[in-house]
Design an enzyme around this catalytic site. Structure first.
Site, PDB file in Angstrom:
ATOM      1  N   LYS A  16       3.649 -15.396   2.034  1.00  0.00           N
ATOM      2  CA  LYS A  16       3.853 -16.123   0.776  1.00  0.00           C
ATOM      3  C   LYS A  16       5.362 -16.375   0.698  1.00  0.00           C
ATOM      4  CE  LYS A  16       2.418 -17.910  -3.115  1.00  0.00           C
ATOM      5  NZ  LYS A  16       1.530 -19.079  -3.221  1.00  0.00           N
ATOM      6  N   ASP A  72      -6.176  -7.285   4.164  1.00  0.00           N
ATOM      7  CA  ASP A  72      -7.326  -6.657   3.508  1.00  0.00           C
ATOM      8  C   ASP A  72      -8.177  -7.728   2.822  1.00  0.00           C
ATOM      9  OD1 ASP A  72      -8.932  -4.564   2.377  1.00  0.00           O
ATOM     10  OD2 ASP A  72      -7.872  -4.866   0.480  1.00  0.00           O
ATOM     11  N   ASP A 126     -12.149  -9.592   4.128  1.00  0.00           N
ATOM     12  CA  ASP A 126     -13.394  -9.590   3.346  1.00  0.00           C
ATOM     13  C   ASP A 126     -13.902 -11.030   3.229  1.00  0.00           C
ATOM     14  OD1 ASP A 126     -13.243  -6.817   2.838  1.00  0.00           O
ATOM     15  OD2 ASP A 126     -13.967  -7.074   0.787  1.00  0.00           O
ATOM     16  N   ASP A 186      -2.418 -18.384   0.138  1.00  0.00           N
ATOM     17  CA  ASP A 186      -3.381 -19.086  -0.731  1.00  0.00           C
ATOM     18  C   ASP A 186      -4.052 -20.225   0.036  1.00  0.00           C
ATOM     19  OD1 ASP A 186      -0.881 -20.285  -0.680  1.00  0.00           O
ATOM     20  OD2 ASP A 186      -0.921 -20.955  -2.769  1.00  0.00           O
ATOM     21  N   TYR A 231       0.830  -1.209   0.000  1.00  0.00           N
ATOM     22  CA  TYR A 231       0.000   0.000   0.000  1.00  0.00           C
ATOM     23  C   TYR A 231       0.866   1.262   0.000  1.00  0.00           C
ATOM     24  CZ  TYR A 231      -4.622  -2.052   0.842  1.00  0.00           C
ATOM     25  OH  TYR A 231      -5.815  -2.710   0.718  1.00  0.00           O
TER      26      TYR A 231
HETATM   27  C1  IPM Z   1     -10.379  -1.536   4.004  1.00  0.00           C
HETATM   28  C2  IPM Z   1     -10.643  -0.924   2.652  1.00  0.00           C
HETATM   29  C3  IPM Z   1      -9.523   0.068   2.359  1.00  0.00           C
HETATM   30  C4  IPM Z   1      -8.218  -0.695   2.292  1.00  0.00           C
HETATM   31  C5  IPM Z   1      -9.722   0.950   1.107  1.00  0.00           C
HETATM   32  C6  IPM Z   1     -11.029   1.687   1.121  1.00  0.00           C
HETATM   33  C7  IPM Z   1      -8.577   1.896   0.917  1.00  0.00           C
HETATM   34  O1  IPM Z   1     -10.747  -1.911   1.678  1.00  0.00           O
HETATM   35  O2  IPM Z   1     -10.247  -0.780   4.985  1.00  0.00           O
HETATM   36  O3  IPM Z   1     -10.349  -2.762   4.104  1.00  0.00           O
HETATM   37  O4  IPM Z   1      -7.894  -1.285   1.255  1.00  0.00           O
HETATM   38  O5  IPM Z   1      -7.507  -0.704   3.298  1.00  0.00           O
HETATM   39 MG    MG Z   2     -10.823  -3.881   2.474  1.00  0.00          MG
END
Ligand code: IPM
Ligand code: MG
Length: 353
Positions: free
Chosen positions: A188, A244, A248, A220, A141
């Site tokens: 990884k 990240d 999700d 993975d 990032y």
């Molecule tokens: C998160 C989001 C952010 C990230 C974005 C909105 C920049 O996906 O907080 O998980 O990638 O960190």
């Molecule tokens: Mg995110």
């Protein structure tokens, strides 16, 4: 207790869920005799529109003068043009970096009341209760990148230093010490030099926490392990991007992306609190947003920045009660089943506090 909280609603469903979170904190303040001062400021796409900057100087200043930041979500298609030079997301990254909020705590719990709602078998979800610690101020990032107009190549770089990995590893081992004494470190290692450094640093820090059982999992493989043995995880530590992506995925275990809260912490009590979901432009303004992730983020604010554990638990218990009683927002409603609005759902939580 007195506290000043900078409130950055952001874009899309951000303002809808944030207004509910502020109501929850106000209710807690009234009930337990605290004084919380909320000050709203622009950040993200709305700030680009009004000031040209994703994180206006005045907003940053407000945050510097506050005890904590409560944030909704930023971004949206109107600011996503391929040639855009200012992006809403830059404001968020700048905030995380400016305050050196290197440890992002993302708890994931499977609620028994929602077990039938996920695409996974309910028996797999029994006892799922894990804490992700995502490194938040380093890695790809923030590494060197090149993206020149419409040239036909571009790159991003994953860079980690030993101290950067060690400090987040300490947070993870300490968290594991206070929970189930198990830590999974994600990398990884077989491909990336930065992952080999990551693993070496984590192994070094492990020497300080011999009572914690450490497991290394390739990223993975981890995506699969999260689905086939979710209940076996306790604390998981991962780089910025792996964390990240994996969180999700893990949100499916909790029933919806809208369920998960987060706390971004540095070395002090200051913190940034936000749900892990995005701005969901497709449902913005329709009363369909799930405020749970943001409301649970206020519980984390109460716990980590203000040290108010009882108050934090009161909020978490209110959420559990409302879910157990069968209240559902659109994202966690059974297929074809009924659901209530963001306001009604938050109202039910408020009534429980
Ligand atoms: C998160 C989001 C952010 C990230 C974005 C909105 C920049 O996906 O907080 O998980 O990638 O960190
Ligand atoms: Mg995110």
């Amino acid at each position: 207790m007195k506290a000043s909280i900078a409130v950055l609603p952001g874009d899309g469903i951000g303002p809808e869920v944030i207004s509910k979170a502020v109501e929850v904190l106000s209710k807690v303040a009234g009930k337990y005799g605290h004084e919380f001062k909320f000050t709203e400021a622009p950040m993200g796409g709305n700030a680009i529109d009004s000031t040209g900057q994703a994180l206006p100087d005045a907003t940053l200043k407000l945050c510097e003068q506050s005890d904590a930041i409560l944030l909704g979500a930023v971004g949206g298609p109107q600011w996503d043009g391929p040639t855009a030079t200012v992006r809403p997301e830059h404001g968020l990254l700048k905030l995380r970096k400016h305050f050196d909020l290197f440890a992002n705590l993302r708890p994931v719990k499977a609620y028994p009341a929602l077990a039938q709602h996920t695409p996974l078998r309910a028996d797999l979800l029994e006892g799922v209760d894990m804490l992700f610690i995502r490194e938040l101020t380093g890695g790809i990032y923030f590494g060197p990148r090149a993206e020149q107009g419409d040239s036909d190549s571009a790159y991003d770089t994953e860079v980690y230093s030993v101290p950067e990995v060690e400090r987040v590893a300490h947070v993870a081992f300490r968290a594991a010490q206070g929970r189930g004494k198990k830590l999974a470190s994600i990398d990884k290692f077989n491909i990336l030099a930065s992952s080999r450094l990551w693993r070496r640093a984590v192994v070094r820090v492990h020497e300080d926490y011999p009572e914690v059982e450490l497991e290394h999992i390739l990223v993975d493989a981890c995506t699969m392990h999260l689905l086939v043995r979710p209940a076996s995880f306790d604390v998981i530590v991962a780089s910025n991007m792996f964390g990240d992506i994996l969180t999700d995925e893990a949100s499916v275990l909790a029933g919806s992306l809208g369920m998960l809260p987060s706390a971004s912490l540095g070395s002090g009590a200051f913190g940034l609190y936000e749900p892990i979901h995005g701005t969901a432009p497709d449902i913005a303004g329709q009363g369909k947003a799930n405020p749970t992730g943001t409301i649970l983020s206020t519980a984390m604010l109460l716990r980590y920045t203000l040290g108010l554990e009882n108050e934090a638990q009161a909020v978490e218990q209110a959420v559990e009660k409302v879910l157990a009683d069968g209240a559902r927002t659109a994202d966690i409603a059974p297929r074809g089943g009924s659901y209530i609005s963001t306001d009604e759902f938050a109202g039910a939580i408020l009534a429980q506090i």
